[in-house]
Each structure stands twice: as C-alpha cells, then as structure tokens.
Design an enzyme around this catalytic site. Structure first.
Site, PDB file in Angstrom:
ATOM      1  N   CYS A  43     -23.554 -21.620 -37.847  1.00 14.94           N
ATOM      2  CA  CYS A  43     -22.439 -22.563 -37.775  1.00 14.94           C
ATOM      3  C   CYS A  43     -21.129 -21.807 -38.022  1.00 14.94           C
ATOM      4  O   CYS A  43     -21.057 -20.915 -38.856  1.00 14.94           O
ATOM      5  CB  CYS A  43     -22.510 -23.705 -38.775  1.00 14.94           C
ATOM      6  SG  CYS A  43     -23.956 -24.731 -38.589  1.00 14.94           S
ATOM      7  N   ARG A  60     -21.935 -17.889 -33.794  1.00 13.67           N
ATOM      8  CA  ARG A  60     -22.611 -18.360 -35.009  1.00 13.67           C
ATOM      9  C   ARG A  60     -23.481 -19.591 -34.770  1.00 13.67           C
ATOM     10  O   ARG A  60     -24.205 -20.035 -35.659  1.00 13.67           O
ATOM     11  CB  ARG A  60     -21.573 -18.696 -36.083  1.00 13.67           C
ATOM     12  CG  ARG A  60     -20.678 -17.540 -36.443  1.00 13.67           C
ATOM     13  CD  ARG A  60     -19.664 -17.951 -37.481  1.00 13.67           C
ATOM     14  NE  ARG A  60     -20.299 -18.248 -38.740  1.00 13.67           N
ATOM     15  CZ  ARG A  60     -20.569 -17.361 -39.681  1.00 13.67           C
ATOM     16  NH1 ARG A  60     -20.234 -16.107 -39.501  1.00 13.67           N
ATOM     17  NH2 ARG A  60     -21.147 -17.715 -40.801  1.00 13.67           N
ATOM     18  N   TRP A  64     -25.229 -24.571 -35.481  1.00 13.27           N
ATOM     19  CA  TRP A  64     -26.600 -24.093 -35.264  1.00 13.27           C
ATOM     20  C   TRP A  64     -27.458 -25.038 -36.088  1.00 13.27           C
ATOM     21  O   TRP A  64     -27.386 -25.048 -37.320  1.00 13.27           O
ATOM     22  CB  TRP A  64     -26.745 -22.657 -35.745  1.00 13.27           C
ATOM     23  CG  TRP A  64     -28.080 -22.061 -35.407  1.00 13.27           C
ATOM     24  CD1 TRP A  64     -28.431 -21.499 -34.216  1.00 13.27           C
ATOM     25  CD2 TRP A  64     -29.224 -21.961 -36.252  1.00 13.27           C
ATOM     26  NE1 TRP A  64     -29.741 -21.068 -34.269  1.00 13.27           N
ATOM     27  CE2 TRP A  64     -30.256 -21.333 -35.512  1.00 13.27           C
ATOM     28  CE3 TRP A  64     -29.510 -22.337 -37.559  1.00 13.27           C
ATOM     29  CZ2 TRP A  64     -31.525 -21.079 -36.026  1.00 13.27           C
ATOM     30  CZ3 TRP A  64     -30.777 -22.088 -38.079  1.00 13.27           C
ATOM     31  CH2 TRP A  64     -31.763 -21.450 -37.308  1.00 13.27           C
ATOM     32  N   ASN A  72     -20.876 -25.259 -43.167  1.00 17.07           N
ATOM     33  CA  ASN A  72     -21.829 -24.234 -42.721  1.00 17.07           C
ATOM     34  C   ASN A  72     -22.739 -23.927 -43.904  1.00 17.07           C
ATOM     35  O   ASN A  72     -22.248 -23.643 -44.984  1.00 17.07           O
ATOM     36  CB  ASN A  72     -21.046 -22.982 -42.304  1.00 17.07           C
ATOM     37  CG  ASN A  72     -21.922 -21.747 -42.233  1.00 17.07           C
ATOM     38  OD1 ASN A  72     -23.087 -21.820 -41.863  1.00 17.07           O
ATOM     39  ND2 ASN A  72     -21.372 -20.606 -42.588  1.00 17.07           N
ATOM     40  N   GLY A  73     -24.044 -24.013 -43.682  1.00 24.51           N
ATOM     41  CA  GLY A  73     -24.982 -23.715 -44.769  1.00 24.51           C
ATOM     42  C   GLY A  73     -26.053 -24.789 -44.852  1.00 24.51           C
ATOM     43  O   GLY A  73     -26.261 -25.539 -43.905  1.00 24.51           O
ATOM     44  N   GLU A  86     -37.743  -2.309 -31.689  1.00 24.04           N
ATOM     45  CA  GLU A  86     -36.387  -2.765 -31.379  1.00 24.04           C
ATOM     46  C   GLU A  86     -36.246  -3.070 -29.882  1.00 24.04           C
ATOM     47  O   GLU A  86     -35.645  -4.076 -29.492  1.00 24.04           O
ATOM     48  CB  GLU A  86     -35.365  -1.702 -31.833  1.00 24.04           C
ATOM     49  CG  GLU A  86     -33.922  -1.954 -31.443  1.00 24.04           C
ATOM     50  CD  GLU A  86     -33.354  -3.271 -31.955  1.00 24.04           C
ATOM     51  OE1 GLU A  86     -33.988  -3.934 -32.766  1.00 24.04           O
ATOM     52  OE2 GLU A  86     -32.260  -3.641 -31.487  1.00 24.04           O
ATOM     53  N   LYS A 120     -35.193  -6.723 -28.360  1.00 28.62           N
ATOM     54  CA  LYS A 120     -34.066  -6.955 -27.452  1.00 28.62           C
ATOM     55  C   LYS A 120     -34.554  -7.704 -26.212  1.00 28.62           C
ATOM     56  O   LYS A 120     -33.926  -8.636 -25.739  1.00 28.62           O
ATOM     57  CB  LYS A 120     -33.408  -5.642 -27.010  1.00 28.62           C
ATOM     58  CG  LYS A 120     -32.569  -4.927 -28.032  1.00 28.62           C
ATOM     59  CD  LYS A 120     -31.204  -5.525 -28.267  1.00 28.62           C
ATOM     60  CE  LYS A 120     -31.174  -6.418 -29.461  1.00 28.62           C
ATOM     61  NZ  LYS A 120     -31.078  -5.831 -30.771  1.00 28.62           N
ATOM     62  N   GLU A 141     -35.420 -11.444 -27.122  1.00 32.68           N
ATOM     63  CA  GLU A 141     -34.364 -12.365 -27.524  1.00 32.68           C
ATOM     64  C   GLU A 141     -33.375 -12.694 -26.421  1.00 32.68           C
ATOM     65  O   GLU A 141     -32.846 -13.793 -26.405  1.00 32.68           O
ATOM     66  CB  GLU A 141     -33.636 -11.885 -28.780  1.00 32.68           C
ATOM     67  CG  GLU A 141     -32.786 -10.650 -28.622  1.00 32.68           C
ATOM     68  CD  GLU A 141     -31.976 -10.341 -29.880  1.00 32.68           C
ATOM     69  OE1 GLU A 141     -31.751  -9.160 -30.151  1.00 32.68           O
ATOM     70  OE2 GLU A 141     -31.555 -11.275 -30.581  1.00 32.68           O
ATOM     71  N   HIS A 167     -56.970   0.454 -30.343  1.00 32.42           N
ATOM     72  CA  HIS A 167     -57.617  -0.381 -31.359  1.00 32.42           C
ATOM     73  C   HIS A 167     -57.478  -1.867 -31.031  1.00 32.42           C
ATOM     74  O   HIS A 167     -57.661  -2.708 -31.905  1.00 32.42           O
ATOM     75  CB  HIS A 167     -57.029  -0.077 -32.739  1.00 32.42           C
ATOM     76  CG  HIS A 167     -57.278   1.330 -33.168  1.00 32.42           C
ATOM     77  ND1 HIS A 167     -58.529   1.796 -33.518  1.00 32.42           N
ATOM     78  CD2 HIS A 167     -56.449   2.403 -33.243  1.00 32.42           C
ATOM     79  CE1 HIS A 167     -58.453   3.082 -33.813  1.00 32.42           C
ATOM     80  NE2 HIS A 167     -57.206   3.475 -33.647  1.00 32.42           N
ATOM     81  N   LYS A 207     -25.901 -15.562 -34.451  1.00 29.05           N
ATOM     82  CA  LYS A 207     -25.671 -14.337 -35.211  1.00 29.05           C
ATOM     83  C   LYS A 207     -25.464 -14.761 -36.661  1.00 29.05           C
ATOM     84  O   LYS A 207     -25.152 -15.917 -36.922  1.00 29.05           O
ATOM     85  CB  LYS A 207     -24.402 -13.665 -34.670  1.00 29.05           C
ATOM     86  CG  LYS A 207     -24.452 -12.169 -34.812  1.00 29.05           C
ATOM     87  CD  LYS A 207     -23.449 -11.506 -33.942  1.00 29.05           C
ATOM     88  CE  LYS A 207     -23.494 -10.021 -34.148  1.00 29.05           C
ATOM     89  NZ  LYS A 207     -24.666  -9.386 -33.508  1.00 29.05           N
TER      90      LYS A 207
END
Ligand code: F6R
Length: 602
Positions: A2, A27, A74, A100-101, A475, A479, A482, A498, A597
């Site tokens: 947010c 955000r 968000w 926000n939170g 990584e 990428k 996402e 394995h 983010k």
C-alpha cells in the site's frame, strides 16, 4: 504494501495526489482512491483497479480542495473491491484516513465500536481506526485523538488523517511502516516513500516508529505516542526525479537492468572501508555470520555465504527472514547478523533483526533506502547506491547488494588476516571491473530475446547451478515466475538425478549455469544427463567455451570472471530472459499480479 500520500498546498491537490500515487503504485495496485476537503466537506473518489482507473473516473471532474490524502492498495483484509478501497470515513463524515499496514487487533476494536453504534462499510482492518479516532475526538483535539488511538492498535501502520473541522491540517502516524514528510516551499507532504513528492521537494523528514506528526499549513510538530515532543532532522534527498522516471524505456525493469553498471560503480566506489575500519575490532572477533533476507535479497545472502566462508574462513548461513525468529540460530556476541534488504521495510527481515538484537547480537544492514526502518534498527548500515528501484522485480538492487557483500567479504578476510594484501588488492581491482563486464553482458540481449521468443509458450523451466551459482539458479527461476507467470524451479545441478530429472522432456527447458570454474566438468556431465533424456538446454557460459557450444541448444556468453564475482554477471542474462519472456507473453512487467514491492506485512 500500500502506498499512502497526503498533501497541503496553496493550490488544488488532486493532481498532485494522483501523480504521487502513480509513483507509489509499485507498493500495491488493487484499488486506489483520494479525498480532498472542498468547502468544508470531503469530496472523494475511489475504485477497484489501478491509478489509471481512478484517473479515468476523475477525468471530467474538477476537484478544488487544497488539502487531500490518497491511497493505492495491496489487499490484505477484504477483497480488492471499490468498497474496500481507501480512504475510509468516520460515521459523521468528519474524519478521513488512508492506512498502510495491518491492524492485528481490529476485530476486537471493531466489536467494541459496533457496540457504540459505529457503522462499518468495508471488510478492512483499516476502517476501525477512523472510527476509533472519531470516538476520541468527542473529548480530545485531533493530535491527541490520533495518539490515543495509536496506543490501542496492535500490528503495523503508517496512516494519514484529515478532518472537515480542521481545514489545512494533516496528521500522520507510524509504527513499523514507513512515513516520510516532504517539506516544499508552498506545500507539505506525507507519503510512504520519497518518489511520491520528489518533483516538488528534496527536503525530507523520516518519521520514526511510534511518532505522530501534525502538519498545519507550513508548521510541523512531532510527538511520540505518549505525547512527548520529539526533535526531528531535515535530510536532503541526493537523487533526483529522473531516477524515478522511465525516461523512454518501455518498462522500469528494463531501465533498471540497464542501470546496473552505474549502480554497481556507485556502490563499490563509495568508501565503505572507512565506515568498517571504525569498528574493525568488532569484525576481527566475528566467528560466525548469519545472513538474513527475503526473496531476491535472500538469494544475495545465499550467494554471499560462499564469498564470506571462502575468503574470511568464517562459517556463514543464509536464513529466510520469515523463518529466523521461529528457529533462531545460535547467536552470541561474536556472531554477526547481516540483514539484506533493498527497501529496508520488509517486515520479516525487520522481525529477524529485532529477534537478533534481543539476543544482544551485532547487526549490520545492506540496504538501498536511506532512513528506512531497517537502517534505524541495526548497529551499522552499508548502503548500496543503486538509486530508486521502482519495478517490483528486483534487478539492480540485487547486483549492487552482491557487489557490496563481496567487498565486505574481502574486508572481513582482511580484518581476520585470512587473505594477503596482494589477494585483497587483486579482488578489489576485479570488483571495479564489474561495471564494464556487465555492459558486455548487456550486449547479448538479442540472442536472449530470440531465446525468449523460442520458449515463450513452455509452461515450465528448470534452472540449475552449483555453489554460489545455485543461488543464481534460484534467482533466475524467481524472476521468471514473478514476471512471466511461468513455473520455474532453481535446483542444485547435482540434485537433478535425485528426482527432478523425471520432469525433463523436450517441453521443459533447463537453464544451466556452466562457467569455467571448479565445478565446470561436473556441470557438463549434468547437462549431458539432461540432453541424453531429450531435454533442451539453454547454457549461460564463459565466453569462448567451445565444449558447451557442442552440447547445449542455446549459449548465452558472459565474460570470464572469478568464481566469487560470477553471480553478479550471471544475474543479467537471467533477468533479461525473464523480462523478454514476460514481454512476449504480454505480462504486466513492472507490476506483476498479486505482488507488491516492499512487503511490510509478515
Ligand atoms: C523479487 C523481489 C522480492 C524482494 C523481497 C525482499 O524480485 O524483489 O523477492 O527481494 O520482497 O525485499 P527487500 O529487498 O526490499 O527486503
């Protein structure tokens, strides 16, 4: 998670709010809304969707208010609907909030307020706060009403309030979520992050946890949750608005990938050694390093573990922020905890640092955002100078963090006398060559784009590597997942036999990191095993390697570099492969679905 903004100006603020929200959209982008105070009443518009949807709603309207607040969400509590979009209002319509939170005890407060006849219109936790403030306002002035409300809340928050009865007044408060004041000439701002108002001012005040700020025209007052007046420091932001603009690039992600040579140059040229020298004794006695981080930053931790162990001969572990406090490793005064975070606001990383501090452990941050919460909780911060990273998928912060931690590993080795001055000099010189080498990797973009075109329809990718490049494999897979929404897995190459080898066929390509290093021959064998089972191999290999050209279906070359630094160069083709795949699949590159983010919730 947010983005919030508030502004008091001499002119109408709605355009300023919308522009600010666009810059905070990284955000969260589930819903958006604004409210301004116009002739003593609130005028608000909000909608599910992105800021562009809100702009569409506003396009034929003229908002005149000089004070306003805005939000981009968000979703945590309640679906991403218009009814759950901020701002929220008190029952009597005199108070508005953006938040926000997460308010963890919201249900309990909501039940109490319902008994007092408050009416709720959303499913969110945030709405309880505006009703709580309304309740306190019956007997207290706004600053005290907000402060008393804060004392009742559990969880994390950054919030901004405005009041119909107090035109030209904004009140902000924070606990574990960021809130920054921007002090312009004729306008004052409150926002989750600096880019929201950077085009108007570079003068900022980073609020601390448990602080409430009252902004009244050009005056500002800060108190703590108990009402004690607090001093504040005015800082000047060093970067300018261009760094937070796309500047002709199709996406922030591509711009940020291309900015990596400069981001690394700035980061490694900063005199970090002098910061570290001030507490050299601390490092001399370190006998264990625990790196803690989340997501991409955790991959930095995983790769850096190898550099620290190899150079400084100190055992090192990479622990996920979300795991740390539930299974803390042995911590003592000679353990060094290193928290790695681009934003410095990731809730799980912060919680891990708090847990380490409770054990009396020395904590260091590797962080990109000056004044962020993390930098205030640790004993020492080494900053990456990557500049603002806007795209949700982290790229330049990742390679800047890796470069800085390699530099730190060299320093630690020097402090512990495990490397000679000659080796130290050699490594430092090699680190300085990274920006030019990254430029060479960037020139491989055409072959990477062709490769993305060839495999844009596959549903799965395997990424394999060994040692520090196992972290690169993880990584690369992250990428790909996402931003292109294609399933991808990062695996230790030696582990394929394995189990995962059973997945391999012509429709499940493997991206293999195969450099001329100590595991080269082993990697070649693992690749042969995949080829023998009809698998497709996209190799990221050392320039001029003829063997790999004979075996792999695709070869993307990177310049020769020492093993320790290879993770930094390898990152670039992996980022570009994910980027072009996502572009070809028509994905929302900078704002992938369901993500945001700065993950400020646990
Ligand atoms: C992925 C990504 C995330 C972040 C993670 C930690 O591309 O960006 O996985 O790395 O959310 O964020 P910071 O570094 O801000 O703590």
């Amino acid at each position: 998670m947010c983005g919030i903004i508030g502004c008091i100006s001499k002119k109408p603020v709605s355009d300023i709010l919308i522009d600010g929200l666009k810059r905070l959209e990284y955000r969260g982008y589930d819903s958006a809304g604004i409210v301004v105070l116009e002739n003593g009443v609130f005028r608000s518009e909000k909608t599910a969707g992105k800021i562009a949807d809100l702009e569409e709603l506003l396009k034929d309207q003229v908002f005149l208010g000089n004070t306003g607040i805005g939000h981009t969400r968000w979703a945590t509590h309640g679906t991403p609907s218009t009814c759950n979009a901020h701002p929220f209002f008190s029952c009597d319509g005199s108070v508005a909030i953006v938040h926000n939170g997460i308010i963890e005890n919201y249900q309990e407060i909501r039940n109490e307020l319902i008994k007092k006849k408050h009416r709720f219109l959303s499913e969110t936790d945030s709405e309880v706060v505006v009703h709580l403030v309304e309740d306190y306002l019956k007997t207290h002035e706004p600053l005290k009403a907000v402060r008393l409300s804060c004392n009742k809340l559990e969880g994390s928050f950054a919030m901004v309030f405005m009041f119909t009865d107090y035109p030209g007044l904004l009140i902000g408060a924070r606990l574990y979520s960021p809130l920054v004041v921007g002090l312009g000439k004729k306008q004052t701002f409150l926002a989750s992050d600096v880019p929201a108002f950077l085009r108007h001012t570079k003068k900022v005040v980073y609020l601390k946890d448990k602080e409430v700020v009252q902004i009244n025209k050009c005056q500002m007052k800060v108190v703590d949750f108990r009402g004690k007046k607090k001093d504040y420091q005015i800082d000047r932001v060093k970067w300018d608005i261009q760094s937070a603009e796309k500047e002709g690039y199709a996406h922030f992600m591509l711009k940020e990938i291309e900015e990596q040579p400069e981001a690394i140059r700035r980061t490694v040229n900063y005199p970090h050694y002098s910061t570290l020298e001030r507490i050299r004794n601390k490092f001399k006695d370190v006998h264990r390093v625990v790196l803690v981080a989340c997501g991409t930053a955790w991959h930095v931790a995983l790769a850096s573990k190898y550099a620290i162990e190899e150079l400084a001969r100190v055992p090192a572990d990479a622990i996920l922020g979300s795991e740390f406090r539930y299974a803390p490793p042995p911590l003592d005064k000679n353990t060094l905890v290193i928290a790695v975070s681009q934003s410095g606001e990731t809730a799980d990383t912060l919680a891990a640092v708090r847990c380490a501090k409770e054990h009396g452990t020395f904590c260091m941050a590797i962080c990109n955002v000056v004044g962020s919460s993390l930098t205030r909780e640790v004993d020492i911060t080494l900053y990456t100078y990557a500049g603002p990273e806007i795209s949700v998928a982290s790229t330049k912060a990742y390679t800047a963090q890796l470069s800085l931690l390699t530099l730190f590993a060299v320093y630690l080795a020097k402090a512990k006398k495990t490397i000679s001055p000659k080796v130290e000099r050699g490594l430092l010189n090699q680190i300085k060559t990274l920006p030019d080498k990254i430029k060479q990797v960037l020139s491989e973009r055409d072959v990477i784009e062709k490769c993305a075109e060839a495999y844009k329809r596959v549903n799965n990718f395997m990424y394999i590597g060994r040692r520090n490049n196992l972290a690169s494999a993880c990584e690369g897979a992250l990428k790909m997942k996402e931003i292109s929404y294609t399933h991808a897995e990062g695996y230790g190459a030696g582990e394929m036999k394995h189990g995962p080898l059973a997945l391999v066929d012509g429709s499940f390509p493997t991206v293999a990191i195969v450099l001329k290093d100590r595991v080269y021959v082993k990697m070649l064998s693992n690749i042969q095993e995949i080829k023998a089972r009809g698998g497709v191999v996209i190799a990221i290999a050392t320039k001029g390697d003829k063997n790999i050209k004979r075996i792999a279906d695709w070869v993307i070359e990177i310049p020769n570099v020492s093993e320790i630094l290879s993770t930094i160069l390898i990152a670039v083709p992996l980022q570009l492969l994910a980027y072009y795949t996502a572009v070809k699949k028509g994905r929302e590159i900078d704002q992938p679905r369901n993500l945001a983010k700065s993950v400020t919730v646990e």
